[in-house]
Every structure is written in structure tokens, then in C-alpha cells.
Design an enzyme around this catalytic site. Structure first.
Site, PDB file in Angstrom:
ATOM      1  N   CYS A  11       0.832  -1.209   0.000  1.00 60.28           N
ATOM      2  CA  CYS A  11       0.000   0.000   0.000  1.00 60.28           C
ATOM      3  C   CYS A  11       0.868   1.261   0.000  1.00 60.28           C
ATOM      4  O   CYS A  11       1.557   1.540   0.982  1.00 60.28           O
ATOM      5  CB  CYS A  11      -0.916  -0.045   1.227  1.00 60.28           C
ATOM      6  SG  CYS A  11      -1.789   1.477   1.587  1.00 60.28           S
ATOM      7  N   CYS A  45       0.096   3.760   2.766  1.00 63.10           N
ATOM      8  CA  CYS A  45       0.563   3.212   4.048  1.00 63.10           C
ATOM      9  C   CYS A  45       2.040   3.524   4.252  1.00 63.10           C
ATOM     10  O   CYS A  45       2.473   3.847   5.359  1.00 63.10           O
ATOM     11  CB  CYS A  45       0.352   1.702   4.104  1.00 63.10           C
ATOM     12  SG  CYS A  45      -1.374   1.188   4.001  1.00 63.10           S
TER      13      CYS A  45
END
Length: 104
Positions: free
Chosen positions: A29, A32
Site C-alpha cells: 500500500c 501506508c
């Protein structure tokens, strides 16, 4: 010594002596990865006030499912064993302080 470690995430949330900010993330991600250094800044700024932990949603799907994580990054603040607030999406440490600071 590990005998005092919680046996589960739920036990940790229920028994921890200070608020816990949980970052639900995954290694693939992009947002993230952007949040990770911002959370490191928060950990330094809030040392002793809050614990910040990361839950890899690929490895801990049962925990992510239990808390209804449908998008990442999602951050949930737990206090006294209860979910206090949650947000999704990448944010800078200053924004995270505004969102969570008064709740800690």
C-alpha cells in the site's frame, strides 16, 4: 520474560494502561508507506502518552475483519478498551495530532 505479554490483540486493547493508536496497513500500500514516517514522528512526540502499533492486514486478516477495515491505511484509537475514533487515508503527523490529540 514473556509471561506478561497479552495473548491476543483484543487482550492488549482491553488491558493496556494507556491509549493505543493502531495503524492497519499492508506492505503493498503506497499511502501506508507514506504514513509510516508520520507515525514515527507521533511516536516520538507522544512518547509515554500513547502506544502506536501496526497491524499488517495481509497477515492478520481476522483482526482487520473484526474491526471492519475496508480501506488502508486506517488508524483506530483505542482507550480504556474501547474504540474512540478512526480515520482512513494518509495524513501528515500534524493532521494526525489534530484528529487524535484531544482524545488521548
Amino acid at each position: 520474560m514473556t509471561e506478561n505479554l497479552p495473548k491476543s490483540f483484543e487482550e492488549l486493547v482491553q488491558t493496556h494502561d494507556k491509549p493505543i493508536l493502531v495503524d492497519f496497513w499492508a506492505p503493498w500500500c503506497g499511502p501506508c508507506k507514506m504514513v509510516a514516517p508520520e507515525l514515527e514522528k507521533l511516536a516520538k512526540d507522544w512518547k509515554g502518552k500513547v502506544s502506536i502499533i501496526k497491524i499488517n492486514t495481509d497477515e492478520k486478516q481476522e483482526i482487520a475483519g473484526k474491526y471492519g477495515i475496508t480501506g488502508i491505511p486506517t488508524m483506530i484509537l483505542f482507550k480504556n478498551g474501547k474504540e474512540v475514533h478512526r480515520i482512513s487515508g494518509a495524513m501528515r503527523s500534524e493532521e494526525l495530532k489534530k484528529v487524535f490529540g484531544s482524545l488521548i
